[in-house]
Design a protein around this motif. Structure first.
Motif, PDB file in Angstrom:
ATOM      1  N   VAL A   1       0.842  -1.195   0.000  1.00 17.89           N
ATOM      2  CA  VAL A   1       0.000   0.000   0.000  1.00 17.89           C
ATOM      3  C   VAL A   1       0.878   1.246   0.000  1.00 17.89           C
ATOM      4  N   ALA A   2       1.934   1.234   0.824  1.00 19.21           N
ATOM      5  CA  ALA A   2       2.833   2.388   0.879  1.00 19.21           C
ATOM      6  C   ALA A   2       3.563   2.591  -0.450  1.00 19.21           C
ATOM      7  N   LEU A   3       3.902   1.520  -1.113  1.00 14.12           N
ATOM      8  CA  LEU A   3       4.607   1.620  -2.394  1.00 14.12           C
ATOM      9  C   LEU A   3       3.682   1.978  -3.548  1.00 14.12           C
ATOM     10  N   GLN A   4       2.422   1.570  -3.445  1.00 17.89           N
ATOM     11  CA  GLN A   4       1.501   1.728  -4.562  1.00 17.89           C
ATOM     12  C   GLN A   4       1.228   3.189  -4.914  1.00 17.89           C
ATOM     13  N   ALA A   5       0.998   4.021  -3.917  1.00 15.24           N
ATOM     14  CA  ALA A   5       0.650   5.421  -4.203  1.00 15.24           C
ATOM     15  C   ALA A   5       1.760   6.162  -4.948  1.00 15.24           C
ATOM     16  N   PRO A   6       3.006   6.146  -4.454  1.00 16.49           N
ATOM     17  CA  PRO A   6       4.037   6.884  -5.203  1.00 16.49           C
ATOM     18  C   PRO A   6       4.366   6.249  -6.553  1.00 16.49           C
ATOM     19  N   THR A   7       4.275   4.918  -6.632  1.00 15.93           N
ATOM     20  CA  THR A   7       4.529   4.250  -7.909  1.00 15.93           C
ATOM     21  C   THR A   7       3.485   4.663  -8.937  1.00 15.93           C
ATOM     22  N   ASN A   8       2.222   4.638  -8.522  1.00 18.43           N
ATOM     23  CA  ASN A   8       1.154   5.008  -9.451  1.00 18.43           C
ATOM     24  C   ASN A   8       1.115   6.510  -9.718  1.00 18.43           C
ATOM     25  N   ALA A   9       1.600   7.325  -8.782  1.00 17.50           N
ATOM     26  CA  ALA A   9       1.697   8.770  -9.039  1.00 17.50           C
ATOM     27  C   ALA A   9       2.704   9.030 -10.159  1.00 17.50           C
ATOM     28  N   THR A  10       3.804   8.299 -10.149  1.00 20.46           N
ATOM     29  CA  THR A  10       4.786   8.395 -11.232  1.00 20.46           C
ATOM     30  C   THR A  10       4.138   7.988 -12.549  1.00 20.46           C
ATOM     31  N   LEU A  11       3.376   6.917 -12.511  1.00 17.15           N
ATOM     32  CA  LEU A  11       2.666   6.446 -13.697  1.00 17.15           C
ATOM     33  C   LEU A  11       1.658   7.492 -14.172  1.00 17.15           C
ATOM     34  N   ALA A  12       0.969   8.148 -13.246  1.00 13.55           N
ATOM     35  CA  ALA A  12      -0.034   9.161 -13.603  1.00 13.55           C
ATOM     36  C   ALA A  12       0.599  10.350 -14.314  1.00 13.55           C
ATOM     37  N   ARG A  13       1.776  10.765 -13.850  1.00 13.09           N
ATOM     38  CA  ARG A  13       2.453  11.883 -14.512  1.00 13.09           C
ATOM     39  C   ARG A  13       2.762  11.538 -15.962  1.00 13.09           C
ATOM     40  N   ALA A  14       3.210  10.308 -16.192  1.00 10.21           N
ATOM     41  CA  ALA A  14       3.551   9.897 -17.556  1.00 10.21           C
ATOM     42  C   ALA A  14       2.297   9.622 -18.396  1.00 10.21           C
ATOM     43  N   ALA A  15       1.251   9.080 -17.763  1.00  6.85           N
ATOM     44  CA  ALA A  15       0.044   8.687 -18.497  1.00  6.85           C
ATOM     45  C   ALA A  15      -0.961   9.824 -18.643  1.00  6.85           C
ATOM     46  N   GLY A  16      -0.761  10.910 -17.890  1.00 10.13           N
ATOM     47  CA  GLY A  16      -1.608  12.072 -18.071  1.00 10.13           C
ATOM     48  C   GLY A  16      -2.737  12.255 -17.082  1.00 10.13           C
ATOM     49  N   SER A  17      -3.032  11.264 -16.247  1.00  8.08           N
ATOM     50  CA  SER A  17      -4.105  11.442 -15.273  1.00  8.08           C
ATOM     51  C   SER A  17      -4.129  10.289 -14.272  1.00  8.08           C
ATOM     52  N   PRO A  18      -4.727  10.519 -13.097  1.00 12.09           N
ATOM     53  CA  PRO A  18      -4.900   9.430 -12.117  1.00 12.09           C
ATOM     54  C   PRO A  18      -5.761   8.288 -12.668  1.00 12.09           C
ATOM     55  N   ILE A  19      -6.746   8.618 -13.488  1.00 10.85           N
ATOM     56  CA  ILE A  19      -7.609   7.573 -14.058  1.00 10.85           C
ATOM     57  C   ILE A  19      -6.811   6.684 -15.005  1.00 10.85           C
ATOM     58  N   ASN A  20      -5.978   7.295 -15.845  1.00  6.53           N
ATOM     59  CA  ASN A  20      -5.139   6.498 -16.749  1.00  6.53           C
ATOM     60  C   ASN A  20      -4.180   5.617 -15.954  1.00  6.53           C
ATOM     61  N   ALA A  21      -3.613   6.166 -14.885  1.00  5.70           N
ATOM     62  CA  ALA A  21      -2.699   5.385 -14.058  1.00  5.70           C
ATOM     63  C   ALA A  21      -3.419   4.208 -13.417  1.00  5.70           C
ATOM     64  N   ALA A  22      -4.628   4.444 -12.902  1.00  5.85           N
ATOM     65  CA  ALA A  22      -5.399   3.360 -12.294  1.00  5.85           C
ATOM     66  C   ALA A  22      -5.743   2.296 -13.332  1.00  5.85           C
ATOM     67  N   LEU A  23      -6.114   2.728 -14.521  1.00  2.00           N
ATOM     68  CA  LEU A  23      -6.448   1.788 -15.588  1.00  2.00           C
ATOM     69  C   LEU A  23      -5.247   0.910 -15.942  1.00  2.00           C
ATOM     70  N   ILE A  24      -4.093   1.533 -16.109  1.00  4.34           N
ATOM     71  CA  ILE A  24      -2.876   0.773 -16.426  1.00  4.34           C
ATOM     72  C   ILE A  24      -2.513  -0.148 -15.266  1.00  4.34           C
ATOM     73  N   SER A  25      -2.604   0.365 -14.043  1.00  2.00           N
ATOM     74  CA  SER A  25      -2.286  -0.433 -12.859  1.00  2.00           C
ATOM     75  C   SER A  25      -3.181  -1.673 -12.773  1.00  2.00           C
ATOM     76  N   PHE A  26      -4.482  -1.487 -13.016  1.00  2.00           N
ATOM     77  CA  PHE A  26      -5.400  -2.628 -12.964  1.00  2.00           C
ATOM     78  C   PHE A  26      -5.144  -3.601 -14.104  1.00  2.00           C
ATOM     79  N   ALA A  27      -4.761  -3.097 -15.269  1.00  2.47           N
ATOM     80  CA  ALA A  27      -4.450  -3.987 -16.393  1.00  2.47           C
ATOM     81  C   ALA A  27      -3.238  -4.860 -16.056  1.00  2.47           C
ATOM     82  N   VAL A  28      -2.219  -4.247 -15.462  1.00  2.00           N
ATOM     83  CA  VAL A  28      -1.027  -5.009 -15.067  1.00  2.00           C
ATOM     84  C   VAL A  28      -1.394  -6.021 -13.986  1.00  2.00           C
ATOM     85  N   GLY A  29      -2.205  -5.581 -13.008  1.00  2.00           N
ATOM     86  CA  GLY A  29      -2.642  -6.491 -11.955  1.00  2.00           C
ATOM     87  C   GLY A  29      -3.477  -7.643 -12.499  1.00  2.00           C
TER      88      GLY A  29
END
Length: 148
Positions: A19-47
């Motif tokens: 849980v502690a690692l997920q937020a900053p990891t996905n925040a990095t992903l959000a910056r590259a992907a353009g939004s928190p929703i895109n980051a969540a979508l990519i994160s769930f696809a990987v999961g």
């Protein structure tokens, strides 16, 4: 100690670390992907791909008959997870990871007390006690200290 209890404690500890690692990891992903929703979508696809691989390796398959008889709320877990990932991506960089996780734990414990008390969502009923409520208030006090 019972090996299953020990394994459960270890799994809980490691999941807390995740849980502690997920937020900053996905925040990095959000910056590259353009939004928190895109980051969540990519994160769930990987999961989803990781869980599919695990299911194939372990040879586990869903029980279609069992799935048909589920209550509606059993299908909502993915919605909670999607909100959690998107909210973490949005909030943690703005309020700090420690404060975010402290609030997360406070919310989890308050909700857990209610769910336990009423035996909701298939849980065994565990009435609220003064000590359990005080424990949550001590943790919420810690949230305030972390924020200062």
């Amino acid at each position: 100690m019972n090996p299953l209890v020990l394994l459960s404690i270890l799994a809980a500890l490691i999941s807390g670390m995740c849980v502690a690692l997920q937020a900053p990891t996905n925040a990095t992903l959000a910056r590259a992907a353009g939004s928190p929703i895109n980051a969540a979508l990519i994160s769930f696809a990987v999961g989803t791909l990781a869980l599919l691989a695990a299911a194939l390796v372990l040879g586990v398959r869903p029980n279609g008959a069992g799935l048909r008889g589920l209550p509606f709320y059993a299908w909502t877990g993915g919605l909670y997870g999607a909100f959690f990932v998107a909210a973490a991506v949005f909030a943690a960089p703005r309020i700090g990871l420690a404060f975010y996780i402290a609030l997360l734990i406070g919310g989890q414990l308050a909700t857990a007390l209610l769910l336990d008390h009423f035996g909701a969502l298939g849980l065994e009923r565990q009435p609220v006690s003064l000590t359990r409520v005080l424990g949550v208030f001590v943790i919420l006090g810690g949230v305030l200290l972390i924020r200062r």
